[in-house]
Design an enzyme around this catalytic site. Structure first.
Site, PDB file in Angstrom:
ATOM      1  CG  HIS A 149       7.576  -4.103 -13.997  1.00  0.00           C
ATOM      2  ND1 HIS A 149       6.256  -4.128 -14.309  1.00  0.00           N
ATOM      3  CD2 HIS A 149       7.838  -4.730 -12.883  1.00  0.00           C
ATOM      4  CE1 HIS A 149       5.842  -5.200 -13.496  1.00  0.00           C
ATOM      5  NE2 HIS A 149       6.638  -5.712 -12.426  1.00  0.00           N
ATOM      6  N   PRO A 156      -0.174   5.620  -6.541  1.00  0.00           N
ATOM      7  CG  PRO A 156      -0.862   3.362  -6.046  1.00  0.00           C
ATOM      8  CD  PRO A 156       0.062   4.124  -6.719  1.00  0.00           C
ATOM      9  CG  PHE A 162       9.437  -1.897 -10.585  1.00  0.00           C
ATOM     10  CD1 PHE A 162      10.494  -2.283 -11.373  1.00  0.00           C
ATOM     11  CD2 PHE A 162       8.897  -2.964  -9.790  1.00  0.00           C
ATOM     12  CE1 PHE A 162      11.050  -3.299 -11.599  1.00  0.00           C
ATOM     13  CE2 PHE A 162       9.641  -4.331 -10.165  1.00  0.00           C
ATOM     14  CZ  PHE A 162      10.640  -4.545 -11.153  1.00  0.00           C
ATOM     15  CB  ALA A 163       9.586   5.021 -10.370  1.00  0.00           C
ATOM     16  CG  ASP A 164       7.068   2.040 -13.580  1.00  0.00           C
ATOM     17  OD1 ASP A 164       8.001   2.077 -13.016  1.00  0.00           O
ATOM     18  OD2 ASP A 164       7.051   1.948 -14.981  1.00  0.00           O
ATOM     19  CB  ALA A 203      -0.903  -0.149   1.346  1.00  0.00           C
ATOM     20  CD  GLU A 204       1.936   0.916  -4.013  1.00  0.00           C
ATOM     21  OE1 GLU A 204       2.465  -0.083  -4.618  1.00  0.00           O
ATOM     22  OE2 GLU A 204       0.678   0.981  -3.742  1.00  0.00           O
TER      23      GLU A 204
END
Length: 680
Positions: free
Chosen positions: A481, A442, A436-438, A409-410
């Site tokens: 990714h 959220p 991953f930065a992508d 859960a970012e």
């Protein structure tokens, strides 16, 4: 803090009953007067009246102890703030946005009450998002063994937000001392509760959670609210896990001064909520049980009116914010390196991979400051240290109290980082914001909110957080990714963004990021983690200042301004041209994007007269456009051709290697554009 008795009209001493009455009357007087300030163009352009929530708000403030508790009020919590100790004058200063407003000097929306020095926290307008901050503070309280609770107050509609669920889930999983107070008035602006959730009592949405007790009370009743809040606090302190207090309230007035509740509430309902006025009920009880005479109550009401009148006069004389102050407290000053002021070194040791530089620097900083923590997804399980093993061995050395996994859960990761950093300015938080930065999207609401905390609080609170993100492509990762997202991240004031391309710079920038106050987005080119071309010797104490670029290749004909993965491609082209005798290329590695090195950019432009800005992100909307604009505005007369840009196509990054190669920049594309510009 056992009180060993139940509050009641007969059992409570007269002095306490009088104190509560004066608090309630003073608060209601200000609540009723607030719209007049807007009508007179004095201020208070946002006011969410609390009338109908009086019982629970009085109780929250009374249970709060500023010496060791923390309070996160929401925008309707005027009486909560007053009951907790914020004065009538301070309430009005906030409402009319004066420079001396203790919440933040008029920088935040009116009706957002705070007093950071008392642990009454400055929160944003995003409904319910402060629940994550409350959980973060509670985590720190548990780790540092502080006996107290965190009170998080909100309306019932906020539980529709995903991060409220994540906050309660995280608090129950970690067994944290949080009281989540839900003030349920049945409406989210004009949206009835039935359109929000199937449960009539929204707290029951969480009834299946382990390590959670749910209390229900009548938020319109002073004594039921007080008894429930004190019982809830004792329960948290005794059982060491969170609770929810669900308080039934009524909203007597419109949602705010921009809402017209008569458009969606009929006359029966409007009359009903007036009849259940908590202040009127409390007054009747004081008379019915002969605790006060009518004359005594009138005297106290007059006293409250005089308090408000005096507070109004003082607030009207207070200074307005100075327009010149808008640049104050945008971001805290960074850690300053004395040994490496330019971020350069002459160390000749064994080359270390970029991933080794990160891992070793993290460990060194954890040894340097015992108040440093790291968490994220998949960062601390047995021998694994994240999907790329950047944190390998850290939990074994520093323990699960300082190095631990977070839920997937970012926004929980980012929100609790904000909260935990509120506990003490000594704390330094490092989070792996996403695997991953992508996947960081959220967490963006939490990042945006955190980005203006320092400014919004007028320097009273700075989230001291380093957010690590594995960025970029060239790994055959495809969607989610292979993207790099700095074009978005650099648009927010209040955060720093760095993007190293060599092991020494990665280590040096990471050390500076962790030691600095404020938020740094630390973008790591994952394709270079183990690449020999990114390996360098690294001094043990290396530091790279923010905003200092580095010349990677000297030249006179064209300047490549670049960062991240494309630095190595630019160097490859520069070496090829040098070998062929085609051209002399200068490669400037920015290293730091926000701030970026304006002086170094101007110097290289003046030297070569021709510029290509190269980065991995999309050209359209990419960070390179900002560099090109800066050059056009500040060095136009030195240019011998247009500023060119090269980056990804305006498409997502494909998974198939053939598609990836067509989308991402490479040495061949840079070479072709260079030849074109040389001919200009």
């Amino acid at each position: 803090m056992a009180h060993n008795k139940k509050f009641g009209i007969k059992r409570t001493d007269k002095e306490t009953l009088a104190k509560w009455f004066k608090l309630m009357v003073t608060g209601r007087t200000i609540d009723d007067r607030a719209p007049n300030y807007l009508r007179q163009a004095i201020g208070w352009s946002y006011h969410a009246p609390y009338a109908g929530h009086d019982g629970i708000q009085l109780a929250i403030g009374q249970v709060f102890e500023r010496e060791h508790d923390h309070l996160f009020p929401y925008y309707r919590d005027m009486l909560t703030a007053h009951s907790a100790g914020i004065t009538a004058e301070e309430l009005i200063l906030n409402g009319i946005s004066k420079d001396t407003d203790v919440a933040g000097g008029g920088r935040h929306m009116s009706n957002h009450f705070a007093k950071p020095e008392w642990n009454i926290h400055n929160t944003s307008s995003c409904t319910g998002n402060h629940t994550l901050h409350a959980v973060g503070v509670a985590r720190a309280m548990k780790k540092y063994k502080v006996s107290g609770v965190v009170l998080s107050s909100q309306g019932e509609s906020s539980v529709s937000e995903g991060y409220v669920y994540e906050a309660i889930n995280g608090a129950t999983n970690e067994k944290l001392p949080v009281i989540f107070v839900i003030q349920d008035n049945g409406y989210g602006i004009s949206v009835p509760k039935a359109d929000q959730t199937a449960n009539r009592k929204v707290a029951n949405n969480f009834s299946g959670f382990k390590n959670l007790k749910i209390f229900h009370c009548n938020g319109k009743d002073v004594f039921d609210s007080l008894n429930t809040m004190f019982e809830a606090k004792e329960y948290v302190l005794e059982h060491e896990h969170p609770v929810i207090v669900h308080a039934n309230c009524v909203r007597i007035h419109s949602h705010s001064n921009s809402d017209r509740h008569e458009l969606y509430r009929d006359d029966y309902e409007l009359n009903y909520v007036q009849q259940y006025d908590p202040l009127a009920k409390y007054r009747r009880l004081l008379l019915r049980y002969n605790r006060f005479t009518e004359e005594e109550l009138i005297a106290m009401e007059e006293e409250a009116k005089e308090i408000v009148k005096s507070a109004h006069k003082a607030a009207m004389k207070a200074p307005d914010p100075d327009p010149a102050s808008i640049y104050d407290f945008v971001i805290p000053g960074p850690y300053v390196s004395e040994k490496y002021p330019d971020g350069l070194h002459n160390h000749d040791g064994e080359p270390r991979k970029l991933i080794e530089g990160l891992n070793e620097t993290l460990k060194a900083e954890f040894r340097h400051n015992p108040d440093t923590y790291i968490w994220g997804q998949d960062v601390a399980y047995r021998e694994k240290g994240g999907i790329f093993n950047v944190t390998k061995g850290m939990q074994q050395e520093f323990g699960s109290e300082r190095v631990f996994n977070a839920p997937i859960a970012e926004d929980f990761i980012m929100g609790t980082a904000n909260g935990m950093s509120r506990f003490n300015d000594k704390l330094r938080i490092v989070v792996e914001g996403a695997e991953f930065a992508d996947y960081f999207w959220p967490a963006m609401e939490q990042l945006v909110d955190s980005s203006h905390d320092y400014w919004r609080s007028k320097g009273q609170f700075s989230p001291n957080i380093t957010v690590r993100l594995a960025s970029g492509g060239y790994i055959g990762g495809g969607l989610y990714h292979s993207q790099t997202i700095e074009g978005v991240l650099t648009t927010f004031p209040g955060i720093r963004v760095v993007y190293p391309s060599f092991a020494d710079d990665a280590a040096g920038l990471l050390r500076t990021s962790i030691r600095s106050q404020g938020i740094t987005l630390f973008l790591e080119p994952k394709a270079l983690y183990n690449s020999p071309k990114a390996a360098t010797p690294i001094p043990d104490d290396f530091e790279v200042p923010f905003g200092k670029a580095r010349i990677r290749h000297e030249g006179n004909d064209i300047s490549f301004i670049t960062y991240g993965n494309t630095v190595h491609m630019c160097m490859e082209v520069a070496e090829k041209f040098k070998k062929d005798g085609t051209a002399s290329i200068e490669v400037l590695d920015l290293r730091s994007l926000n701030p970026f090195d304006r002086e170094a950019i101007l110097k290289t432009v003046k030297k070569t007269g021709k510029v290509i800005v190269v980065h991995e992100d999309k050209v359209f909307g990419g960070f390179g456009g900002e560099i090109a604009a800066f050059i056009n505005e500040n060095a136009f007369e030195y240019l011998d051709g247009p500023v060119k840009r090269i980056g990804s196509t305006f498409t997502p990054v494909g998974f198939n290697r053939i598609l990836e190669a067509a989308i991402l920049p490479n040495a061949k594309k840079i070479e072709e554009l260079s030849i074109e510009l040389l001919k200009y």
